[in-house]
Motif scaffolding. Structure first.
Motif, short mmCIF file in Angstrom:
data_model
loop_
_atom_site.label_atom_id
_atom_site.label_comp_id
_atom_site.label_asym_id
_atom_site.label_seq_id
_atom_site.Cartn_x
_atom_site.Cartn_y
_atom_site.Cartn_z
N LEU A 69 0.87 -1.17 0.00
CA LEU A 69 0.00 0.00 0.00
C LEU A 69 0.91 1.22 0.00
O LEU A 69 1.66 1.44 0.96
CB LEU A 69 -0.92 0.00 1.22
N LEU A 70 0.84 2.03 -1.04
CA LEU A 70 1.88 3.01 -1.30
C LEU A 70 1.32 4.42 -1.46
O LEU A 70 0.49 4.67 -2.33
CB LEU A 70 2.64 2.59 -2.57
N ASP A 71 1.80 5.33 -0.61
CA ASP A 71 1.48 6.75 -0.79
C ASP A 71 2.32 7.29 -1.94
O ASP A 71 3.37 6.73 -2.27
CB ASP A 71 1.79 7.50 0.51
N VAL A 72 1.89 8.38 -2.55
CA VAL A 72 2.67 9.01 -3.63
C VAL A 72 3.65 10.01 -3.07
O VAL A 72 4.85 10.00 -3.39
CB VAL A 72 1.74 9.67 -4.67
N MET A 73 3.16 10.90 -2.20
CA MET A 73 4.00 11.97 -1.67
C MET A 73 4.74 11.47 -0.43
O MET A 73 4.21 11.47 0.68
CB MET A 73 3.15 13.20 -1.34
#
Length: 237
Positions: A69-73
């Motif tokens: 699960l990956l945030d962009v910022m």
């Protein structure tokens, strides 16, 4: 509206058996990361949190995960850069980000993400989308154990204390929905539209009648709770 990541989230423990799916949460906002961690751990996933892209890259190198699960910022390395690095490990990625613009969604999906979810999001929706991706990669378990119940998702067999209990198709779907979202108050509208795949009619008592039958058939009067003016919640004793 169902619980969102920017609201207080109350977690209840339930003993449930899944394949020990490992999920890496890459999120620099600690409150959101912890909320996701609690929700996923509570339904049987094994999770770890890292707070920047560099830590995530190191973690992915050293350990095998079933989903990221990956945030962009992110600090150090942003999510778009990181997903290009993760492709060599063939680990599915779901973006969780505040970047709602269509161009970012398109970019994330073109880079190889399985899904792109914009914050704030419903916890129940996140769990459902995770399940879809894991099923696509054959990472889910067919067995759920909770309390004195054993539920086989493939054969659709439900046993109470080892004895099979006959459920209708909709009763089975309703039971699984409640258990997989245990600890979360589900609105009648959401339940009806998910299980019956129709727009909700406020005059219908379909959901309530099916809840009554589940309680009676499986002895779940103390586990399936009514939430006033909302709907129902499943909480293991």
């Amino acid at each position: 509206m169902i619980e969102k990541v920017d609201l207080i989230y109350h977690v209840y423990y339930m003993e449930m058996e899944f394949v020990m799916v490992k999920i890496l949460i890459v999120e620099d906002e600690k409150s959101i990361a912890n909320l996701i961690y609690d929700a996923l751990s509570n339904v049987g996933y094994r999770c770890k949190i890292v707070f920047d892209g560099k830590m995530a890259a190191e973690e992915i190198e050293e350990n095998k995960y079933d989903l990221i699960l990956l945030d962009v910022m992110l600090p150090e390395i942003d999510g778009f850069e990181l997903i290009e690095y993760t492709l060599q490990f063939q680990t599915p990625v779901i973006f969780l980000t505040a970047k709602a613009d269509v161009k970012y969604r398109v970019k994330g999906l073109k880079l190889g993400a399985e899904d792109y979810i914009v914050k704030p999001f419903d916890i129940s929706e996140l769990l459902a989308r995770i399940e879809v991706v894991l099923r696509r990669y054959n990472k889910t378990s067919e067995i759920i154990n909770t309390g004195n119940l054993t539920i086989n998702l493939y054969s659709r067999c439900v046993k109470k204390d080892g004895e099979e209990v006959e459920l209708t198709y909709k009763e089975f779907e309703l039971l699984v929905l409640l258990i997989k979202n245990q600890g979360i108050a589900l609105y009648r509208e959401m339940i009806y539209e998910t299980i019956w795949n129709n727009d909700f009619d406020s005059d219908t008592r379909t959901v309530d009648l099916h809840i009554q039958r589940l309680r009676k058939k499986l002895g779940l009067e103390n586990q399936i709770k009514t939430v006033y003016r909302v709907g129902y919640i499943y909480k293991e004793q």
